[in-house]
Scaffold this active site. Sequence first.
Site, PDB file in Angstrom:
ATOM      1  N   THR A 166      61.087  26.898  70.693  1.00  0.00           N
ATOM      2  CA  THR A 166      61.201  27.705  69.696  1.00  0.00           C
ATOM      3  C   THR A 166      61.186  29.205  69.713  1.00  0.00           C
ATOM      4  O   THR A 166      60.381  29.493  70.785  1.00  0.00           O
ATOM      5  CB  THR A 166      59.808  27.051  68.526  1.00  0.00           C
ATOM      6  OG1 THR A 166      59.866  25.934  68.780  1.00  0.00           O
ATOM      7  CG2 THR A 166      60.249  27.701  67.280  1.00  0.00           C
ATOM      8  N   ARG A 194      65.874  14.576  62.003  1.00  0.00           N
ATOM      9  CA  ARG A 194      64.319  15.012  62.556  1.00  0.00           C
ATOM     10  C   ARG A 194      64.027  16.403  62.215  1.00  0.00           C
ATOM     11  O   ARG A 194      64.843  17.523  62.621  1.00  0.00           O
ATOM     12  CB  ARG A 194      64.400  14.805  64.074  1.00  0.00           C
ATOM     13  CG  ARG A 194      62.991  15.139  64.612  1.00  0.00           C
ATOM     14  CD  ARG A 194      62.932  16.425  65.295  1.00  0.00           C
ATOM     15  NE  ARG A 194      61.636  16.774  66.000  1.00  0.00           N
ATOM     16  CZ  ARG A 194      61.470  17.889  66.425  1.00  0.00           C
ATOM     17  NH1 ARG A 194      62.111  19.031  66.650  1.00  0.00           N
ATOM     18  NH2 ARG A 194      59.989  18.286  67.212  1.00  0.00           N
ATOM     19  N   LEU A 195      62.867  16.928  61.732  1.00  0.00           N
ATOM     20  CA  LEU A 195      62.281  18.351  61.617  1.00  0.00           C
ATOM     21  C   LEU A 195      61.326  18.210  62.565  1.00  0.00           C
ATOM     22  O   LEU A 195      60.530  17.282  62.786  1.00  0.00           O
ATOM     23  CB  LEU A 195      61.618  18.217  60.229  1.00  0.00           C
ATOM     24  CG  LEU A 195      62.618  18.336  58.756  1.00  0.00           C
ATOM     25  CD1 LEU A 195      61.912  18.917  57.619  1.00  0.00           C
ATOM     26  CD2 LEU A 195      63.861  19.225  59.062  1.00  0.00           C
ATOM     27  N   GLY A 196      61.044  19.564  63.103  1.00  0.00           N
ATOM     28  CA  GLY A 196      60.046  19.673  64.186  1.00  0.00           C
ATOM     29  C   GLY A 196      59.028  20.305  63.318  1.00  0.00           C
ATOM     30  O   GLY A 196      58.767  20.534  61.845  1.00  0.00           O
ATOM     31  N   ASP A 197      57.909  21.258  64.069  1.00  0.00           N
ATOM     32  CA  ASP A 197      57.092  21.837  63.307  1.00  0.00           C
ATOM     33  C   ASP A 197      57.541  23.330  63.071  1.00  0.00           C
ATOM     34  O   ASP A 197      56.750  23.898  61.988  1.00  0.00           O
ATOM     35  CB  ASP A 197      55.641  21.989  64.163  1.00  0.00           C
ATOM     36  CG  ASP A 197      56.234  22.636  65.629  1.00  0.00           C
ATOM     37  OD1 ASP A 197      57.136  22.861  65.857  1.00  0.00           O
ATOM     38  OD2 ASP A 197      55.058  23.154  66.173  1.00  0.00           O
ATOM     39  N   THR A 217      55.116  26.583  69.770  1.00  0.00           N
ATOM     40  CA  THR A 217      56.249  26.337  70.342  1.00  0.00           C
ATOM     41  C   THR A 217      56.140  24.939  71.322  1.00  0.00           C
ATOM     42  O   THR A 217      55.029  24.465  71.251  1.00  0.00           O
ATOM     43  CB  THR A 217      56.945  27.425  71.278  1.00  0.00           C
ATOM     44  OG1 THR A 217      55.988  27.479  72.434  1.00  0.00           O
ATOM     45  CG2 THR A 217      57.076  28.758  70.410  1.00  0.00           C
ATOM     46  N   HIS A 218      57.242  24.379  71.461  1.00  0.00           N
ATOM     47  CA  HIS A 218      57.224  23.059  72.103  1.00  0.00           C
ATOM     48  C   HIS A 218      56.895  21.843  71.399  1.00  0.00           C
ATOM     49  O   HIS A 218      57.632  22.055  70.330  1.00  0.00           O
ATOM     50  CB  HIS A 218      56.490  23.055  73.488  1.00  0.00           C
ATOM     51  CG  HIS A 218      56.864  24.144  74.502  1.00  0.00           C
ATOM     52  ND1 HIS A 218      56.879  25.616  74.332  1.00  0.00           N
ATOM     53  CD2 HIS A 218      57.464  23.912  75.715  1.00  0.00           C
ATOM     54  CE1 HIS A 218      57.488  26.009  75.392  1.00  0.00           C
ATOM     55  NE2 HIS A 218      57.731  24.993  76.239  1.00  0.00           N
ATOM     56  N   THR A 219      55.972  20.978  71.688  1.00  0.00           N
ATOM     57  CA  THR A 219      56.081  19.709  71.013  1.00  0.00           C
ATOM     58  C   THR A 219      55.570  19.780  69.527  1.00  0.00           C
ATOM     59  O   THR A 219      54.490  19.315  69.140  1.00  0.00           O
ATOM     60  CB  THR A 219      55.200  18.647  71.946  1.00  0.00           C
ATOM     61  OG1 THR A 219      55.639  18.675  73.170  1.00  0.00           O
ATOM     62  CG2 THR A 219      55.445  17.312  71.226  1.00  0.00           C
TER      63      THR A 219
HETATM   64  N1  GLY Z   1      58.246  23.167  68.443  1.00  0.00           N
HETATM   65  C1  GLY Z   1      59.672  22.930  67.888  1.00  0.00           C
HETATM   66  C2  GLY Z   1      60.061  21.701  67.801  1.00  0.00           C
HETATM   67  O1  GLY Z   1      59.303  20.706  67.767  1.00  0.00           O
HETATM   68  O2  GLY Z   1      61.193  21.591  67.183  1.00  0.00           O
END
Ligand code: GLY
Length: 308
Positions: A166, A194-197, A217-219
């Site tokens: 991100t 799908r939405l991320g954070d 960023t990331h998961t």
């Molecule tokens: N942090 C970005 C996502 O999970 O899409």
Amino acid sequence: MKMLLANAEAWPGFDTTVDLLKQGGAGIDAMVSGIARVEREAKVRSVGYGGWPNMLGEMEFDAGVMDGTTRDVGAVGAVPATLPVSALAHEVMKHLPHVMLTGAGARRFASERGFALDEVLHPDSKRVWWERLQKEMSPEQLAAFPDIALAPLSNAITDPERVRDTTVFLGRDGGDNLGVVTSTSGWAWKYPGRLGDSPIPGAGFYADSRYGAAACTHTGEMTMRCGTSRSIVLALRLGHSLADAVELAVQELSELKTGFLAGVVIHAMDAKGNHQVVNYRCDDEIRYWYWDERMAAPELRVATAIQP
Ligand code: GLY
């Protein structure tokens, strides 16, 4: 003190935002201008035009904006055919009574606000996506694609090489206003919708000018479960130091034992002028950009790595 903090891939727009802050620009405007350059840069392979499509080969962008002084938020999720989506999130904040729009409604609003219908799938992203899909699908699935069940492919196709990265900008302007702007194309080959954070206030971003700001960023599948960015700012409000607030958020992430678990990078700053970037369980070295008005030029620094 004017400050700006961003992830390493923010390089195409970091200097733009620094220059605007130096000239006295408002933090959110300066950050939206900078992140728009990141979204249009094809060499940045996680955000905007250079990012990765969903399982159907369609780009779906997420973005969020938060003004830490008013705590106004604008966010968009799973938006097709639109750049820059961080600017679209800003438009939601300024022109609607809502906080978040998704999908077709977000695209409709983009047209109302004068955003062109953009071609957003990079030819290389399309090639890599199709090669990856072909490896996973049976001949019967390939023949019927896309009229097949996608859920069984969802786990197999998770690609740790295509990071859930991100772009995040966290800044403080000359009026001591803190703010955050985020943008991403999300998880490569994600399930459609799908939405991320990155568009979820409290998870992927949060700012309160009295205490601090955070962005991840990331998961996103982990920070959404922990409300990571809000946890950090709330801990600051309750009197914890920035280091303790971030440590608490990392502890909450480490308590997750089920579901999809991988790396998270936390970017945080407090209202006293401190900042911290922590790499929780990402294998690679994580870097970030930092500038404040005492510095002659922005610096690329290494995040503190923490393994579970
Ligand atoms: N942090 C970005 C996502 O999970 O899409």
